[in-house]
Design an enzyme around this catalytic site. Structure first.
Site, PDB file in Angstrom:
ATOM      1  N   LYS A  24       0.830  -1.211   0.000  1.00 54.45           N
ATOM      2  CA  LYS A  24       0.000   0.000   0.000  1.00 54.45           C
ATOM      3  C   LYS A  24       0.865   1.262   0.000  1.00 54.45           C
ATOM      4  O   LYS A  24       0.658   2.158  -0.815  1.00 54.45           O
ATOM      5  CB  LYS A  24      -0.908   0.007   1.230  1.00 54.45           C
ATOM      6  CG  LYS A  24      -1.532   1.354   1.535  1.00 54.45           C
ATOM      7  CD  LYS A  24      -2.203   1.360   2.887  1.00 54.45           C
ATOM      8  CE  LYS A  24      -2.522   2.739   3.371  1.00 54.45           C
ATOM      9  NZ  LYS A  24      -1.369   3.520   3.849  1.00 54.45           N
ATOM     10  N   ASN A  25       1.805   1.330   0.918  1.00 51.39           N
ATOM     11  CA  ASN A  25       2.547   2.587   1.066  1.00 51.39           C
ATOM     12  C   ASN A  25       3.459   2.878  -0.115  1.00 51.39           C
ATOM     13  O   ASN A  25       3.757   4.040  -0.395  1.00 51.39           O
ATOM     14  CB  ASN A  25       3.340   2.591   2.376  1.00 51.39           C
ATOM     15  CG  ASN A  25       2.434   2.803   3.580  1.00 51.39           C
ATOM     16  OD1 ASN A  25       1.255   3.152   3.422  1.00 51.39           O
ATOM     17  ND2 ASN A  25       2.956   2.588   4.766  1.00 51.39           N
ATOM     18  N   CYS A 119      -6.431  19.188  11.401  1.00 47.02           N
ATOM     19  CA  CYS A 119      -5.359  20.178  11.443  1.00 47.02           C
ATOM     20  C   CYS A 119      -4.026  19.491  11.188  1.00 47.02           C
ATOM     21  O   CYS A 119      -3.402  18.955  12.086  1.00 47.02           O
ATOM     22  CB  CYS A 119      -5.319  20.907  12.778  1.00 47.02           C
ATOM     23  SG  CYS A 119      -4.039  22.161  12.731  1.00 47.02           S
ATOM     24  N   ARG A 124      -0.025  15.697  12.662  1.00 47.68           N
ATOM     25  CA  ARG A 124       0.898  15.096  11.690  1.00 47.68           C
ATOM     26  C   ARG A 124       1.379  16.181  10.743  1.00 47.68           C
ATOM     27  O   ARG A 124       0.870  16.352   9.645  1.00 47.68           O
ATOM     28  CB  ARG A 124       0.195  13.966  10.930  1.00 47.68           C
ATOM     29  CG  ARG A 124       0.244  12.647  11.681  1.00 47.68           C
ATOM     30  CD  ARG A 124      -0.493  11.556  10.958  1.00 47.68           C
ATOM     31  NE  ARG A 124       0.351  10.726  10.138  1.00 47.68           N
ATOM     32  CZ  ARG A 124      -0.058   9.592   9.567  1.00 47.68           C
ATOM     33  NH1 ARG A 124      -1.291   9.166   9.740  1.00 47.68           N
ATOM     34  NH2 ARG A 124       0.764   8.878   8.835  1.00 47.68           N
ATOM     35  N   ASP A 313       3.434   0.818  12.331  1.00 44.01           N
ATOM     36  CA  ASP A 313       2.181   0.286  11.780  1.00 44.01           C
ATOM     37  C   ASP A 313       1.861  -1.118  12.304  1.00 44.01           C
ATOM     38  O   ASP A 313       0.744  -1.604  12.093  1.00 44.01           O
ATOM     39  CB  ASP A 313       2.245   0.248  10.242  1.00 44.01           C
ATOM     40  CG  ASP A 313       2.121   1.640   9.638  1.00 44.01           C
ATOM     41  OD1 ASP A 313       1.816   2.588  10.377  1.00 44.01           O
ATOM     42  OD2 ASP A 313       2.333   1.772   8.415  1.00 44.01           O
ATOM     43  N   ARG A 406      -9.034   0.433   3.534  1.00 38.86           N
ATOM     44  CA  ARG A 406      -8.012   1.329   2.958  1.00 38.86           C
ATOM     45  C   ARG A 406      -6.720   0.591   2.678  1.00 38.86           C
ATOM     46  O   ARG A 406      -5.933   1.014   1.827  1.00 38.86           O
ATOM     47  CB  ARG A 406      -7.705   2.472   3.936  1.00 38.86           C
ATOM     48  CG  ARG A 406      -8.748   3.564   4.000  1.00 38.86           C
ATOM     49  CD  ARG A 406      -8.188   4.767   4.740  1.00 38.86           C
ATOM     50  NE  ARG A 406      -6.806   4.986   4.352  1.00 38.86           N
ATOM     51  CZ  ARG A 406      -5.809   5.224   5.191  1.00 38.86           C
ATOM     52  NH1 ARG A 406      -6.023   5.328   6.471  1.00 38.86           N
ATOM     53  NH2 ARG A 406      -4.589   5.397   4.752  1.00 38.86           N
TER      54      ARG A 406
HETATM   55  C1  UD1 Z   1       4.273   6.887   6.579  1.00 37.99           C
HETATM   56  C2  UD1 Z   1       3.355   5.720   6.306  1.00 37.99           C
HETATM   57  C3  UD1 Z   1       2.657   5.292   7.585  1.00 37.99           C
HETATM   58  C4  UD1 Z   1       3.689   5.010   8.676  1.00 37.99           C
HETATM   59  C5  UD1 Z   1       4.667   6.158   8.816  1.00 37.99           C
HETATM   60  C6  UD1 Z   1       5.820   5.831   9.756  1.00 37.99           C
HETATM   61  C7  UD1 Z   1       2.696   6.105   4.031  1.00 37.99           C
HETATM   62  C8  UD1 Z   1       1.628   6.505   3.095  1.00 37.99           C
HETATM   63  N1  UD1 Z   1       2.371   6.136   5.315  1.00 37.99           N
HETATM   64  O1  UD1 Z   1       3.476   7.971   7.040  1.00 37.99           O
HETATM   65  O2  UD1 Z   1       1.908   4.124   7.305  1.00 37.99           O
HETATM   66  O3  UD1 Z   1       3.020   4.824   9.898  1.00 37.99           O
HETATM   67  O4  UD1 Z   1       5.240   6.505   7.558  1.00 37.99           O
HETATM   68  O5  UD1 Z   1       6.502   4.728   9.314  1.00 37.99           O
HETATM   69  O6  UD1 Z   1       3.783   5.727   3.634  1.00 37.99           O
HETATM   70  N2  UD1 Z   1       6.858  14.483  10.856  1.00 37.99           N
HETATM   71  C9  UD1 Z   1       7.147  15.803  11.109  1.00 37.99           C
HETATM   72  N3  UD1 Z   1       7.189  16.675  10.066  1.00 37.99           N
HETATM   73  C10 UD1 Z   1       6.980  16.279   8.778  1.00 37.99           C
HETATM   74  C11 UD1 Z   1       6.694  14.931   8.520  1.00 37.99           C
HETATM   75  C12 UD1 Z   1       6.633  14.053   9.577  1.00 37.99           C
HETATM   76  O7  UD1 Z   1       7.357  16.191  12.270  1.00 37.99           O
HETATM   77  O8  UD1 Z   1       7.035  17.135   7.871  1.00 37.99           O
HETATM   78  C13 UD1 Z   1       6.818  13.509  11.976  1.00 37.99           C
HETATM   79  C14 UD1 Z   1       5.451  12.849  12.129  1.00 37.99           C
HETATM   80  O9  UD1 Z   1       4.588  13.636  12.905  1.00 37.99           O
HETATM   81  C15 UD1 Z   1       5.834  11.565  12.812  1.00 37.99           C
HETATM   82  C16 UD1 Z   1       7.204  11.237  12.196  1.00 37.99           C
HETATM   83  O10 UD1 Z   1       7.683  12.449  11.649  1.00 37.99           O
HETATM   84  O11 UD1 Z   1       6.005  11.772  14.191  1.00 37.99           O
HETATM   85  C17 UD1 Z   1       7.179  10.182  11.100  1.00 37.99           C
HETATM   86  O12 UD1 Z   1       6.187  10.514  10.152  1.00 37.99           O
HETATM   87  P1  UD1 Z   1       6.311  10.125   8.619  1.00 37.99           P
HETATM   88  O13 UD1 Z   1       7.416   9.117   8.456  1.00 37.99           O
HETATM   89  O14 UD1 Z   1       6.374  11.352   7.805  1.00 37.99           O
HETATM   90  O15 UD1 Z   1       4.941   9.404   8.359  1.00 37.99           O
HETATM   91  P2  UD1 Z   1       4.076   9.434   7.057  1.00 37.99           P
HETATM   92  O16 UD1 Z   1       4.958   9.594   5.864  1.00 37.99           O
HETATM   93  O17 UD1 Z   1       2.934  10.359   7.224  1.00 37.99           O
END
Ligand code: UD1
Length: 427
Positions: A24-25, A119, A124, A313, A406
């Site tokens: 999926k990801n 938000c 996030r 996850d 999903r």
């Molecule tokens: C992706 C995965 C999700 C998984 C996560 C962590 C997809 C579509 N989703 O989510 O299934 O749970 O990785 O492995 O691939 N953060 C910031 N600023 C940013 C971006 C992230 O502070 O600009 C923080 C987030 O709040 C979180 C951490 O970084 O605490 C990791 O998030 P991130 O790896 O970005 O997760 P996603 O890409 O949203």
């Protein structure tokens, strides 16, 4: 709208073979990445899940020709793509639509995008995505009132970017834009998840030069034009882990095919620590993992970490498994705040879980969970509740299964083929 739920008659030992679907990801990043080409890309091994369907609709709204009728294969022809405003409800209702920021900015140097619901700046954030786009030369404006991000650039120019947090989404998004920037981009402190590597491989198939994916530093030499290609998505690490955990939780013996065993090392290690046997094999066609469990699991501690650490996850599914362990397990979530919505549902099934602080749960094992009516709050919470229902005595009804749709392909039929009694019900 019809309400559907899964009715599970629990306590059945899972036995047999299951084949894992495409990731999926990786899919939800590679589908938008395909528009960088401006030609036709053919993606194979896509999972039949709601997020893939939603992305098809989003691309069509933008004017892309998408053919997704032939099994797990999607043909994406983005020559006709003109619209760089992705503002529909479909866009804001799917978090991964943020990959259109990097893809449309990379190809057209402008984009307007509805942000994922709620938000986004709070729980996030996408500050690291924005930091990356700005470093490449884009002007980025966040309209918090309308929940829209706008970005545009005269041109994108390669840069050195250090991410302040390890983020899968930011790593991939900036990689997409940088693959069409002038010159070289160096991304440091990047995410190393399997799907980051899969996206890099896909970009390279389109003619980009992306090196180092899977390590802490990625180097990208931008190209003015990318071309169409064919690409097969990797197997889903999280679906694999979910079936591994479900096998152990039901004292089962399951062969899980079409997997990449190295992606699963942290999960295999923790399951073995809890008393399961995990055997890696190769049947000449596919790599497989066989998970065998014959006893009540020993308590273990889990700490979620970026890859190659234990995936966040799978924190929720493994908690369901540990509810029936012999002893006390500590589960520490270090990636996301508030990823414990499943706890109150597991408690309805008799689980003894206390929160030590907002990121650490203590699970005191009981002999067995008992069936109950429980409600998924998100995708992986749903997976956790499925594991709990499969392992529990009596009947469990898992509600809000649109979350599970999903991310899990053919879940009911895959589980039933392993001997589970699961029915999708509707009223
Ligand atoms: C992706 C995965 C999700 C998984 C996560 C962590 C997809 C579509 N989703 O989510 O299934 O749970 O990785 O492995 O691939 N953060 C910031 N600023 C940013 C971006 C992230 O502070 O600009 C923080 C987030 O709040 C979180 C951490 O970084 O605490 C990791 O998030 P991130 O790896 O970005 O997760 P996603 O890409 O949203």
């Amino acid at each position: 709208m019809q309400k559907e739920w899964y009715e599970i008659k629990g306590g059945k030992r899972l036995e047999g073979t299951v084949t894992i679907s495409g990731a999926k990801n990786a899919s939800v990043a590679i589908i938008p990445a395909a528009v960088l080409a401006g030609e036709t890309c053919v993606l194979e091994n896509l999972p039949h899940i709601q997020d893939v369907q939603s992305f098809k609709e989003i691309l069509e709204e933008l004017g892309v020709t998408v053919d997704y009728t032939d099994g797990d294969c999607m043909r994406i022809d983005s020559r006709t793509l003109k619209n760089t405003k992705a503002l529909s409800e479909a866009v804001s209702s799917m978090r991964a639509s943020y990959y259109l920021l990097g893809a449309l900015l990379g190809r057209f140097h402008e984009v307007e995008l509805a942000l994922p619901g709620g938000c986004v700046i709070g729980a996030r954030p996408i500050d690291q995505h924005i930091k990356g786009m700005r470093a490449l030369g884009a002007e980025v404006e966040l309209d918090c009132e309308k929940n829209i991000v706008r970005a545009k650039a005269q041109k994108l120019v390669g840069a050195e970017i250090y991410f302040d947090v390890v983020s899968v989404g930011a790593t991939i998004n900036v990689m997409l834009a940088a693959s069409m920037a002038e010159g070289t981009t160096v991304l440091s402190n990047v995410a190393k998840e399997p799907h980051v590597v899969d996206v890099a491989n896909f970009l390279n198939m389109m003619g980009a030069t992306v090196k180092g994916a899977g390590t802490d530093v990625i180097r990208i030499t931008g190209k003015p034009k990318l071309h169409g290609c064919g690409y097969a998505i990797i197997p889903d690490q999280i679906e694999t882990g979910t079936f591994m955990i479900a096998a152990a939780a039901t004292m089962g013996d399951v062969i899980i095919k079409n997997v990449i065993p190295t992606h699963m090392e942290s999960v295999s290690a923790k399951l073995m620590e809890s008393g399961a046997r995990v055997i890696e094999g190769d049947d000449g066609r596919d790599f497989y993992l066989r998970v065998i469990m014959n006893e009540r699991p020993r308590a273990i501690n889990i700490k979620t970490l970026p890859y190659p650490g234990f995936p966040t996850d799978l924190q929720q599914p493994i908690m369901a498994y540990l509810c029936a362990s012999n002893g006390v397990s500590a589960i520490n979530e270090t990636i996301f705040e508030n990823r414990f919505n499943h706890v109150k549902e597991l408690r309805r099934m008799g689980a003894s879980i206390s929160m030590k602080d907002s990121n650490t749960a203590k699970v005191k094992g009981i002999p067995s969970l008992r069936g109950a009516d429980i409600y998924a709050s998100d995708l992986r919470a749903g997976a956790s509740l499925m594991v709990a229902g499969l392992a529990a005595s009596g009947t469990t009804n898992v509600h809000n299964i649109h979350f599970i749709d999903r991310g899990y392909e053919f879940l009911e039929s895959k589980l039933c083929a392993l001997g589970a009694e699961v029915k999708r019900r509707e009223k």
